[in-house]
Motif scaffolding. Structure first.
Motif, PDB file in Angstrom:
ATOM      1  N   ALA A   1      -9.929  11.983   0.230  1.00 42.08           N
ATOM      2  CA  ALA A   1     -10.869  12.365  -0.828  1.00 42.08           C
ATOM      3  C   ALA A   1     -12.089  13.082  -0.263  1.00 42.08           C
ATOM      4  CB  ALA A   1     -11.301  11.128  -1.609  1.00 42.08           C
ATOM      5  N   ALA A   2     -12.573  12.648   0.907  1.00 40.30           N
ATOM      6  CA  ALA A   2     -13.718  13.315   1.534  1.00 40.30           C
ATOM      7  C   ALA A   2     -13.362  14.734   1.963  1.00 40.30           C
ATOM      8  CB  ALA A   2     -14.203  12.498   2.722  1.00 40.30           C
ATOM      9  N   GLN A   3     -12.176  14.925   2.526  1.00 43.78           N
ATOM     10  CA  GLN A   3     -11.751  16.272   2.913  1.00 43.78           C
ATOM     11  C   GLN A   3     -11.594  17.175   1.695  1.00 43.78           C
ATOM     12  OE1 GLN A   3      -8.191  15.640   5.177  1.00 43.78           O
ATOM     13  NE2 GLN A   3      -9.274  14.842   6.978  1.00 43.78           N
ATOM     14  N   MET A   4     -11.018  16.655   0.642  1.00 47.03           N
ATOM     15  CA  MET A   4     -10.892  17.442  -0.590  1.00 47.03           C
ATOM     16  C   MET A   4     -12.263  17.795  -1.152  1.00 47.03           C
ATOM     17  SD  MET A   4      -7.776  15.379  -2.449  1.00 47.03           S
ATOM     18  CE  MET A   4      -8.014  16.292  -3.962  1.00 47.03           C
ATOM     19  N   SER A   5     -13.192  16.862  -1.107  1.00 49.56           N
ATOM     20  CA  SER A   5     -14.535  17.134  -1.603  1.00 49.56           C
ATOM     21  C   SER A   5     -15.239  18.191  -0.769  1.00 49.56           C
ATOM     22  CB  SER A   5     -15.355  15.841  -1.622  1.00 49.56           C
ATOM     23  OG  SER A   5     -16.691  16.085  -1.995  1.00 49.56           O
ATOM     24  N   HIS A   6     -15.000  18.191   0.561  1.00 48.12           N
ATOM     25  CA  HIS A   6     -15.608  19.215   1.403  1.00 48.12           C
ATOM     26  C   HIS A   6     -15.038  20.600   1.098  1.00 48.12           C
ATOM     27  CE1 HIS A   6     -17.373  21.139   4.920  1.00 48.12           C
ATOM     28  NE2 HIS A   6     -16.171  21.621   5.216  1.00 48.12           N
ATOM     29  N   VAL A   7     -13.731  20.666   0.800  1.00 48.31           N
ATOM     30  CA  VAL A   7     -13.120  21.957   0.465  1.00 48.31           C
ATOM     31  C   VAL A   7     -13.711  22.522  -0.829  1.00 48.31           C
ATOM     32  CG1 VAL A   7     -10.951  23.066  -0.173  1.00 48.31           C
ATOM     33  CG2 VAL A   7     -11.002  21.441   1.713  1.00 48.31           C
ATOM     34  N   SER A   8     -13.975  21.656  -1.787  1.00 46.49           N
ATOM     35  CA  SER A   8     -14.537  22.100  -3.072  1.00 46.49           C
ATOM     36  C   SER A   8     -16.065  22.076  -3.084  1.00 46.49           C
ATOM     37  CB  SER A   8     -14.010  21.207  -4.198  1.00 46.49           C
ATOM     38  OG  SER A   8     -14.418  19.867  -3.995  1.00 46.49           O
ATOM     39  N   GLN A   9     -16.680  22.153  -1.909  1.00 47.68           N
ATOM     40  CA  GLN A   9     -18.146  22.113  -1.838  1.00 47.68           C
ATOM     41  C   GLN A   9     -18.780  23.319  -2.525  1.00 47.68           C
ATOM     42  OE1 GLN A   9     -19.592  21.974   2.158  1.00 47.68           O
ATOM     43  NE2 GLN A   9     -21.732  21.648   1.570  1.00 47.68           N
ATOM     44  N   GLU A  10     -18.206  24.495  -2.305  1.00 46.66           N
ATOM     45  CA  GLU A  10     -18.746  25.704  -2.931  1.00 46.66           C
ATOM     46  C   GLU A  10     -18.651  25.619  -4.453  1.00 46.66           C
ATOM     47  OE1 GLU A  10     -18.094  30.575  -2.795  1.00 46.66           O
ATOM     48  OE2 GLU A  10     -16.870  29.221  -1.557  1.00 46.66           O
TER      49      GLU A  10
ATOM     50  N   PHE B   1       0.828  -1.206   0.000  1.00 43.40           N
ATOM     51  CA  PHE B   1       0.000   0.000   0.000  1.00 43.40           C
ATOM     52  C   PHE B   1       0.861   1.255   0.000  1.00 43.40           C
ATOM     53  CE2 PHE B   1      -1.825   3.419   2.576  1.00 43.40           C
ATOM     54  CZ  PHE B   1      -2.852   3.789   1.742  1.00 43.40           C
ATOM     55  N   HIS B   2       0.507   2.183  -0.850  1.00 42.03           N
ATOM     56  CA  HIS B   2       1.028   3.548  -0.812  1.00 42.03           C
ATOM     57  C   HIS B   2      -0.056   4.439  -1.388  1.00 42.03           C
ATOM     58  CE1 HIS B   2       2.004   2.118  -4.852  1.00 42.03           C
ATOM     59  NE2 HIS B   2       1.915   3.371  -5.247  1.00 42.03           N
ATOM     60  N   MET B   3      -0.190   5.610  -0.840  1.00 45.70           N
ATOM     61  CA  MET B   3      -1.275   6.511  -1.227  1.00 45.70           C
ATOM     62  C   MET B   3      -0.976   7.098  -2.605  1.00 45.70           C
ATOM     63  SD  MET B   3      -2.867   9.769   0.824  1.00 45.70           S
ATOM     64  CE  MET B   3      -3.137   8.743   2.253  1.00 45.70           C
ATOM     65  N   GLY B   4      -1.627   6.576  -3.611  1.00 48.00           N
ATOM     66  CA  GLY B   4      -1.424   7.052  -4.979  1.00 48.00           C
ATOM     67  C   GLY B   4      -2.441   8.123  -5.333  1.00 48.00           C
ATOM     68  N   MET B   5      -1.996   9.072  -6.121  1.00 47.53           N
ATOM     69  CA  MET B   5      -2.884  10.167  -6.526  1.00 47.53           C
ATOM     70  C   MET B   5      -3.996   9.672  -7.444  1.00 47.53           C
ATOM     71  SD  MET B   5      -1.983  12.727  -4.890  1.00 47.53           S
ATOM     72  CE  MET B   5      -3.119  13.826  -5.706  1.00 47.53           C
ATOM     73  N   ARG B   6      -3.754   8.556  -8.123  1.00 50.92           N
ATOM     74  CA  ARG B   6      -4.808   8.037  -8.986  1.00 50.92           C
ATOM     75  C   ARG B   6      -6.001   7.545  -8.164  1.00 50.92           C
ATOM     76  NH1 ARG B   6      -2.940   3.788 -13.382  1.00 50.92           N
ATOM     77  NH2 ARG B   6      -1.793   5.685 -13.954  1.00 50.92           N
ATOM     78  N   ASP B   7      -5.732   6.848  -7.054  1.00 48.05           N
ATOM     79  CA  ASP B   7      -6.820   6.387  -6.193  1.00 48.05           C
ATOM     80  C   ASP B   7      -7.540   7.556  -5.534  1.00 48.05           C
ATOM     81  OD1 ASP B   7      -6.114   3.805  -6.844  1.00 48.05           O
ATOM     82  OD2 ASP B   7      -4.793   3.571  -5.103  1.00 48.05           O
ATOM     83  N   VAL B   8      -6.756   8.537  -5.080  1.00 46.03           N
ATOM     84  CA  VAL B   8      -7.377   9.715  -4.455  1.00 46.03           C
ATOM     85  C   VAL B   8      -8.233  10.463  -5.467  1.00 46.03           C
ATOM     86  CG1 VAL B   8      -6.912  11.909  -3.307  1.00 46.03           C
ATOM     87  CG2 VAL B   8      -5.517   9.913  -2.765  1.00 46.03           C
TER      88      VAL B   8
END
Length: 292
Positions: free
Chosen positions: A151-160, A95-102
Motif C-alpha cells: 500500500a505504501a508503494q502504491m501510494s508513492h506511485v500515485s503521489q503526483e 493469511f493471504h494478501m487480499g485486495m480489500r486489505d490493500v
C-alpha cells in the motif's frame, strides 16, 4: 498426506487451546466464587487433614483451597495475552494478501497524501514514511507488514495524482464553481428583469401604434366629412356680377384684400356698402369653419 496430517494437527491444536482456555476461565471463576461463599459462611471450607512424619495431623483444607483458588485466579490474567497469541497464529495460518486489505491501507495513505502529511522527497524515504504512518494508523493495526508495504508503494506511485487533487486544490475548485454558479444565478435574475422590461416596452409600443392608427383613421374620416360639407358652403348661388362671383369663390382671400384689389368697397353708394358688409360676414364664417 503430509498436508492432511498437518491440517488435522492444526485443527486438534486449535480445539485444545479453546478447551483449555475455557477450563482455566471456568476454574478460576468457580473457585473464586466458592471461596467467597465459604468466607461468608454459606458453604463449608475444604476439610483435608495433613500430616508430616510423626507430627500430629493438622487441618489444611482451607489453606489448600485458598492456594488453588489464588493460582486459578492468577492464571486468568494470562488469558488475554494467550488470546492475542492464538489470534495472531490463526491470522498467520490463514493469511493471504487480499485486495480489500490493500485497498483499505492504500485509501488511508492516499487520503493522508492529499492532506499533505508526507514530505519526504526521495522514493526510499517516502515509502518508509508511508509504512510508518500506516503502521501507526489506528484502523490498520490488524494488517500484515507486507500489505502495508504494498500500500505504501502504491501510494508513492500515485503521489503526483494526490498533489494534483489535493484537498486544497479541490476546495479551490469547489469555491470557484460555487462563485460561477452564483454569477449564473445573478445573470438569470437580471435577464428575467430585462425580459420583463422589454415585454412591457413592446406592449406599450403596440398600444401606442394602435392608438395612432385609430387617431389617423378618425382624422381621415373627419377630412372626408369636411370635403363633403365645404363645397356646399363655398359654392352657394350669387346673383352678383361675374367679378363678384369670382371673389365669392376665392374664400381664402380676405374681403379687405379683394376690395383693395378692385378699389374702394364703398363705390356705388349705400347699397354697395350694405352688400360689402354682408359678404364680409359670410366670408368670415366660412373661413372660421374651414379653420376649424
Amino acid at each position: 498426506m503430509n498436508t492432511s496430517l498437518r491440517a488435522t494437527g492444526q485443527l486438534v491444536q486449535y480445539l485444545m487451546q479453546r478447551i483449555a482456555f475455557l477450563m482455566v476461565l471456568t476454574l478460576g471463576l468457580g473457585l473464586s466464587a466458592y471461596a467467597v461463599a465459604a468466607a461468608l459462611g454459606v458453604v463449608p471450607w475444604l476439610v483435608m487433614p495433613l500430616q508430616f512424619g510423626d507430627t500430629a495431623p493438622i487441618e489444611a483444607g482451607m489453606a489448600v483451597q485458598l492456594g488453588i483458588t489464588a493460582l486459578a485466579f492468577c492464571l486468568m490474567f494470562f488469558l488475554p495475552a494467550n488470546s492475542r497469541m492464538m489470534a495472531l497464529e490463526t491470522s498467520h495460518r490463514r493469511f493471504h494478501m487480499g485486495m480489500r486489505d490493500v485497498a483499505r491501507a492504500y485509501s488511508a495513505a492516499h487520503r493522508a497524501d492529499r492532506e499533505g502529511v508526507f514530505t519526504m522527497p526521495s522514493e526510499f524515504d517516502s515509502v518508509r514514511e508511508r509504512i510508518a504512518f500506516l503502521r501507526d494508523h489506528p484502523d490498520l493495526g490488524d494488517l500484515e507488514p507486507s500489505v502495508l508495504e504494498v500500500a505504501a508503494q502504491m501510494s508513492h506511485v500515485s503521489q503526483e495524482l494526490a498533489q494534483v487533487y489535493s484537498d486544497r486544490n479541490v476546495a479551490r475548485a469547489r469555491d470557484f464553481l460555487i462563485a460561477r454558479q452564483q454569477e449564473v444565478e445573478d445573470f438569470n435574475i437580471r435577464l428575467e428583469e430585462a425580459k420583463r422590461v422589454a415585454n412591457e416596452m413592446h406592449s406599450w409600443h403596440t398600444r401606442l401604434s394602435l392608438e395612432e392608427d385609430v387617431a389617423e383613421s378618425q382624422l381621415a374620416r373627419l377630412c372626408e366629412v369636411l370635403e363633403t360639407i365645404l363645397p356646399e358652403l363655398t359654392h352657394a348661388p350669387d346673383p352678383a356680377p361675374a367679378h363678384a362671383h369670382a371673389e365669392a369663390q376665392d374664400v381664402s382671400t380676405p374681403l379687405v384684400l379683394r376690395n383693395h384689389a378692385h378699389g374702394s368697397g364703398w363705390v356705388g353708394g349705400p347699397a354697395h356698402a350694405g352688400a360689402g358688409i354682408e359678404d364680409q360676414r359670410i366670408v368670415a364664417m366660412v373661413s372660421r369653419r374651414a379653420a376649424e
